[in-house]
Scaffold this active site. Structure first.
Site, PDB file in Angstrom:
ATOM      1  N   SER A 143      44.753 115.792  72.100  1.00  0.00           N
ATOM      2  CA  SER A 143      45.994 116.480  71.744  1.00  0.00           C
ATOM      3  C   SER A 143      45.730 117.982  71.734  1.00  0.00           C
ATOM      4  CB  SER A 143      46.462 116.001  70.365  1.00  0.00           C
ATOM      5  OG  SER A 143      47.593 116.728  69.949  1.00  0.00           O
ATOM      6  N   LYS A 169      47.678 115.134  75.828  1.00  0.00           N
ATOM      7  CA  LYS A 169      48.951 115.413  75.158  1.00  0.00           C
ATOM      8  C   LYS A 169      49.024 116.906  74.912  1.00  0.00           C
ATOM      9  CE  LYS A 169      50.188 114.553  70.341  1.00  0.00           C
ATOM     10  NZ  LYS A 169      50.257 113.466  69.322  1.00  0.00           N
ATOM     11  N   LYS A 171      51.327 119.948  73.009  1.00  0.00           N
ATOM     12  CA  LYS A 171      52.369 120.199  72.021  1.00  0.00           C
ATOM     13  C   LYS A 171      53.413 121.127  72.638  1.00  0.00           C
ATOM     14  CE  LYS A 171      50.628 118.129  68.318  1.00  0.00           C
ATOM     15  NZ  LYS A 171      51.350 117.085  67.593  1.00  0.00           N
ATOM     16  N   ASP A 196      54.403 116.396  72.899  1.00  0.00           N
ATOM     17  CA  ASP A 196      54.775 116.079  71.509  1.00  0.00           C
ATOM     18  C   ASP A 196      55.521 117.273  70.910  1.00  0.00           C
ATOM     19  OD1 ASP A 196      55.009 115.231  68.893  1.00  0.00           O
ATOM     20  OD2 ASP A 196      52.847 115.022  68.526  1.00  0.00           O
ATOM     21  N   GLU A 221      57.019 112.672  72.700  1.00  0.00           N
ATOM     22  CA  GLU A 221      56.840 112.187  71.330  1.00  0.00           C
ATOM     23  C   GLU A 221      57.736 112.966  70.366  1.00  0.00           C
ATOM     24  OE1 GLU A 221      52.678 112.173  70.295  1.00  0.00           O
ATOM     25  OE2 GLU A 221      53.049 111.798  68.169  1.00  0.00           O
ATOM     26  N   ASP A 246      56.882 109.055  66.215  1.00  0.00           N
ATOM     27  CA  ASP A 246      55.738 109.294  65.336  1.00  0.00           C
ATOM     28  C   ASP A 246      56.284 109.441  63.910  1.00  0.00           C
ATOM     29  OD1 ASP A 246      53.731 110.472  63.799  1.00  0.00           O
ATOM     30  OD2 ASP A 246      53.212 112.057  65.203  1.00  0.00           O
ATOM     31  N   LYS A 270      50.188 105.835  63.309  1.00  0.00           N
ATOM     32  CA  LYS A 270      49.144 106.509  62.534  1.00  0.00           C
ATOM     33  C   LYS A 270      48.935 105.644  61.325  1.00  0.00           C
ATOM     34  CE  LYS A 270      50.016 111.204  63.982  1.00  0.00           C
ATOM     35  NZ  LYS A 270      50.874 112.386  63.738  1.00  0.00           N
ATOM     36  N   GLY A 298      46.554 110.693  65.514  1.00  0.00           N
ATOM     37  CA  GLY A 298      45.495 111.352  64.751  1.00  0.00           C
ATOM     38  C   GLY A 298      46.085 112.409  63.846  1.00  0.00           C
TER      39      GLY A 298
HETATM   40  O1  OSB Z   1      52.119 114.895  65.668  1.00  0.00           O
HETATM   41  O2  OSB Z   1      50.484 113.770  66.344  1.00  0.00           O
HETATM   42  C1  OSB Z   1      50.911 114.705  65.672  1.00  0.00           C
HETATM   43  C2  OSB Z   1      48.022 116.692  64.167  1.00  0.00           C
HETATM   44  C3  OSB Z   1      48.515 116.946  62.913  1.00  0.00           C
HETATM   45  C4  OSB Z   1      49.780 116.517  62.581  1.00  0.00           C
HETATM   46  C5  OSB Z   1      50.549 115.816  63.520  1.00  0.00           C
HETATM   47  C6  OSB Z   1      50.059 115.543  64.774  1.00  0.00           C
HETATM   48  C7  OSB Z   1      48.780 116.015  65.111  1.00  0.00           C
HETATM   49  C8  OSB Z   1      48.189 115.848  66.443  1.00  0.00           C
HETATM   50  C9  OSB Z   1      46.713 115.953  66.567  1.00  0.00           C
HETATM   51  O3  OSB Z   1      48.828 115.692  67.446  1.00  0.00           O
HETATM   52  C10 OSB Z   1      46.047 114.637  66.605  1.00  0.00           C
HETATM   53  C11 OSB Z   1      44.563 114.791  66.453  1.00  0.00           C
HETATM   54  O4  OSB Z   1      43.938 115.379  67.318  1.00  0.00           O
HETATM   55  O5  OSB Z   1      44.019 114.306  65.440  1.00  0.00           O
HETATM   56 MG    MG Z   2      53.044 113.461  66.868  1.00  0.00          MG
END
Ligand code: OSB
Ligand code: MG
Length: 378
Positions: A143, A169, A171, A196, A221, A246, A270, A298
C-alpha cells in the site's frame, strides 16, 4: 468454527499487561485522512501460569480512521473486556461475553489475538493450524501513500514492481486521483493495481470516480463515507471497476448487507476492525460461499499484528493479495525477532514456531515503550 478451538478450555488468565510503543516510520504515510510519521501501537501481553500470548490493537492515537483510539481501547479493555475474558471458560464464551460491549472491535480483537497466541503456544501449534488454515506462502501486496507528484508515485510503484509485489495499492483523494493513476498505468501497463480513497468522495463525485474506469484497476477501495453501505450500492451500478469496502464493514451482518445490496464485489477484511481472527474466518467463509473475493488489510502493524495477519491469510476465502508487506517499508527496527521479508517472487513465508511464530524482543520493546500498565490481575 474450528471445533478444537471451541472445546479447548482456556488457560486461566493470570494477568494482562498493556504497553504502547512509538515506532518512527521510515517514510511518512499519507492517506486522504492523515499523514503518519510514527506508529503508536498498543500491545497486550496475556499471561497464564505457564505461558504468554501477545496481541496488537490496530487502533491509532487519533480517531481519524475509526472512532476507536488506543486510549478508548485501554479504557474498554480494563473496565469491561478483560474482566469478561478472564471469567470465560472457552473461546466461544469470550465471544459471547464480548457481544455485550457494543462496537470497540479493535479492543476486542487485541485480546482475542493474544488469547489465540497463548492457546496455540500452549498447544505447541502454529497459529494458522489452530485457526484451521493451510500451510502456504502468502502473496504480498504493498500500500503506497499519497505522493506530492505523479512522478514521485511512479517512482515508488517502480520499486514495488522491482520487488515483485503481487499487487500495488495506491492511495488517492479528491484532486489527486486520475492524473496519478494514469501516470502509474502508463509506466506499468500490466501491474495489478488498485486505488484506496479512504472515504474521501461523495455521490457528487461520480464523474471523477468514473474517470478511473479507464485504467483497468482491480478495485477501488472505500470511495464513499466510512459508515455507508447503501450509497456504495448506487455507485457500484455506475462503475465498471469493482468496489471494495474497508471502513464500513465491521461484522458478518455488514458483509451480508453489502453483498445483498451489491455495494461492493470485494471485501477488505481487517481482522482488527471486525473484532478478531475468528470473526474474520466466519466472514471469509461467507464471502467464499457468495463468490466474493476477500483480502487481508493492514494498519501499519508492528511485527505482532503483522504475524497475526499472515496466519489469517491461510484461511479459505483469502484469495487476493493483501496489504501485508515487508517490515522494512515501515520500521527500521521492529519489536519482534523476525522481520517480514519477501521471497524473490513477492511471496511471504509464514513465521515458523508455535503461536504467532514471532517473539517480542524485550530490549527493543523497552527502547520504544512510551506507556505501560497492568490492566488485569487475578
Ligand atoms: O485504508 O487500508 C487502509 C493504513 C492505515 C489506515 C488505513 C489503511 C492503511 C493502509 C496501509 O492502506 C496498510 C498497511 O500497509 O498496513
Ligand atoms: Mg483501506
Amino acid at each position: 468454527m474450528n471445533e478444537a478451538l471451541e472445546l479447548e478450555p482456556l488457560a486461566r488468565i493470570e494477568s494482562v499487561e498493556a504497553c504502547i510503543v512509538s515506532l518512527p516510520l521510515v517514510k511518512p504515510f499519507e492517506t486522504s485522512f492523515s499523514v503518519k510519521t510514527v506508529k503508536e501501537a498498543l500491545l497486550l501481553r496475556v499471561r497464564s501460569a505457564d505461558c504468554e500470548g501477545w496481541g496488537e490493537c490496530v487502533a491509532s492515537s487519533d480517531p481519524f480512521y475509526s472512532y476507536e483510539t488506543n486510549a478508548t481501547a485501554l479504557h474498554v479493555l480494563k473496565e469491561f473486556l478483560l474482566p469478561a475474558a478472564a471469567k470465560s471458560g472457552s473461546l466461544r464464551d469470550v465471544g459471547d461475553r464480548f457481544k455485550k460491549v457494543r462496537g470497540h472491535n479493535m479492543a476486542k480483537a487485541a485480546v482475542e489475538n493474544a488469547i489465540l497466541d497463548l492457546a496455540a503456544r500452549r498447544a505447541r501449534k502454529p497459529l494458522w493450524k489452530l485457526l484451521g488454515g493451510e500451510e502456504k506462502r502468502i502473496p504480498s501486496g504493498l500500500s503506497i501513500g499519497i505522493k506530492e507528484t505523479p512522478e514521485d508515485l511512479v517512482s515508488a510503484v517502480g520499486k514495488a514492481v522491482e520487488k515483485k509485489y503481487q499487487r500495488v495499492k495506491i492511495k488517492i483523494k479528491r484532486g489527486k486521483d486520475a492524473a496519478f493513476v494514469r501516470a502509474v498505468r502508463s509506466a506499468f501497463p500490466d501491474v495489478p493495481l488498485m486505488a484506496d480513497a479512504n472515504a474521501d468522495y461523495s455521490l457528487e463525485d461520480i464523474p471523477a470516480l468514473q474517470a478511473l474506469d479507464a485504467f483497468g484497476l482491480m478495485m477501488i477501495e472505500q470511495p464513499l463515507s466510512n459508515d455507508d453501505i447503501y450509497q456504495h450500492s448506487l455507485l457500484q451500478k455506475r462503475l465498471k471497476t469493482a468496489l471494495c469496502l474497508d471502513e464500513s464493514i465491521h461484522s458478518l451482518d455488514d458483509a451480508r448487507a453489502a453483498q445483498e445490496l451489491g455495494s461492493c464485489r470485494i471485501i477488505n477484511i481487517k481482522q482488527g476492525r471486525v473484532g478478531g481472527l475468528l470473526a474474520s474466518k466466519a466472514m471469509a467463509a461467507f464471502c467464499l460461499e457468495k463468490g466474493m473475493p476477500v483480502w487481508s488489510g493492514g494498519m501499519l502493524e508492528t511485527g505482532v499484528g503483522r504475524a497475526a495477519n499472515l496466519h489469517l491469510q491461510t484461511l479459505p476465502g483469502f484469495v487476493l493479495p493483501g496489504d501485508t508487506s515487508e517490515t522494512a517499508n515501515y520500521f527500521r527496527s521492529d519489536i519482534v525477532d523476525k522481520p517480514v521479508v519477501l521471497d524473490g517472487d513477492g511471496m511471504i513465508r509464514l513465521p515458523e514456531g508455535d503461536g504467532l511464530g514471532v517473539t517480542v524482543v524485550p530490549q527493543v520493546l523497552a527502547r520504544h515503550k512510551t506507556f505501560e500498565e497492568v490492566l488485569y490481575r487475578r
